[in-house]
Scaffold this active site. Structure first.
Site, PDB file in Angstrom:
ATOM      1  N   VAL A   9     -32.614   9.271 -39.212  1.00  0.00           N
ATOM      2  CA  VAL A   9     -32.074   9.153 -37.860  1.00  0.00           C
ATOM      3  C   VAL A   9     -32.306   7.719 -37.403  1.00  0.00           C
ATOM      4  CG1 VAL A   9     -32.297  11.577 -37.176  1.00  0.00           C
ATOM      5  CG2 VAL A   9     -34.224  10.024 -36.843  1.00  0.00           C
ATOM      6  N   SER A  10     -31.557   7.300 -36.391  1.00  0.00           N
ATOM      7  CA  SER A  10     -31.649   5.918 -35.936  1.00  0.00           C
ATOM      8  C   SER A  10     -32.766   5.690 -34.927  1.00  0.00           C
ATOM      9  CB  SER A  10     -30.316   5.475 -35.324  1.00  0.00           C
ATOM     10  OG  SER A  10     -29.310   5.506 -36.308  1.00  0.00           O
ATOM     11  N   THR A  11     -33.057   6.694 -34.098  1.00  0.00           N
ATOM     12  CA  THR A  11     -34.053   6.510 -33.037  1.00  0.00           C
ATOM     13  C   THR A  11     -35.026   7.673 -32.995  1.00  0.00           C
ATOM     14  OG1 THR A  11     -32.769   7.649 -31.337  1.00  0.00           O
ATOM     15  CG2 THR A  11     -32.342   5.289 -31.625  1.00  0.00           C
TER      16      THR A  11
END
Length: 186
Positions: A9-11
């Site tokens: 995931v990015s964040t």
């Protein structure tokens, strides 16, 4: 022959749970999880790099979705090429693709090209929208933190010999901001 999964995931506000569930449903136990932007190249992602060093010829790497490998077409295709050279199969669950087949590699190449094309279209539309807004006289970006009167006062203080640090402290702005304002008169 080992089977590994990779979830990203990015964040921190996003969750890898759906990806992990999909990978576990495929019978995978060795799952590497990472929180890093997809725009970061594969070789710069700590967990993915470590996993790639672990993979041996005959192993397989499975991801729930193609975009978990990255956003940049060239970077993802280079990763796929590297895996292929090392005789490591890549499986993408939501697409039903396995790079161990020529059809799988062809389909993946086409998909990645389409994804990059779509990103370029979005970028072009965004730039066109910004240009149209500027042409209409709208200010783009963050509003100025200082009024024109404050800027003039900063210039006068600098001419009187006050340091940038002192001036920036008085106005609660960075020294770079004060420097930029002082340089505008030069």
């Amino acid at each position: 022959m080992a089977r590994y999964g990779y979830a990203r995931v990015s964040t921190d506000t996003q969750t890898t749970e759906p990806q992990i569930l999909a990978l576990r449903n495929e019978g995978l136990e060795n799952i590497v999880v990472e929180t890093v932007s997809g725009s970061v190249p594969a070789h710069d992602r700590v967990e993915l790099s470590s996993l790639l060093k672990t993979l041996q010829s005959g192993d397989s790497l499975t991801v729930a979705r193609l975009d978990r490998l990255g956003r940049d077409t060239v970077d993802v295709l280079e990763l796929v090429r590297l895996l292929d050279q090392r005789d490591i199969r890549l499986r993408i669950l939501n697409l039903g693709i396995e790079t161990g087949t020529s059809n799988g590699r062809l389909f993946l190449t086409i998909l990645m090209a389409m994804a990059e094309f779509e990103r370029e279209l979005i970028r072009e539309r965004t730039q066109a929208g910004i240009a149209a807004a500027r042409a209409a006289g709208k200010l783009i970006g963050r509003p100025p933190c200082l009024t024109s009167v404050q800027r003039q006062y900063i210039r006068e203080m600098a001419q009187q010999g006050k340091s940038l640090r002192t001036i920036s402290g008085l106005f609660s702005v960075g020294r770079t901001t004060v420097h930029r304002i002082v340089q505008q008169t030069a």
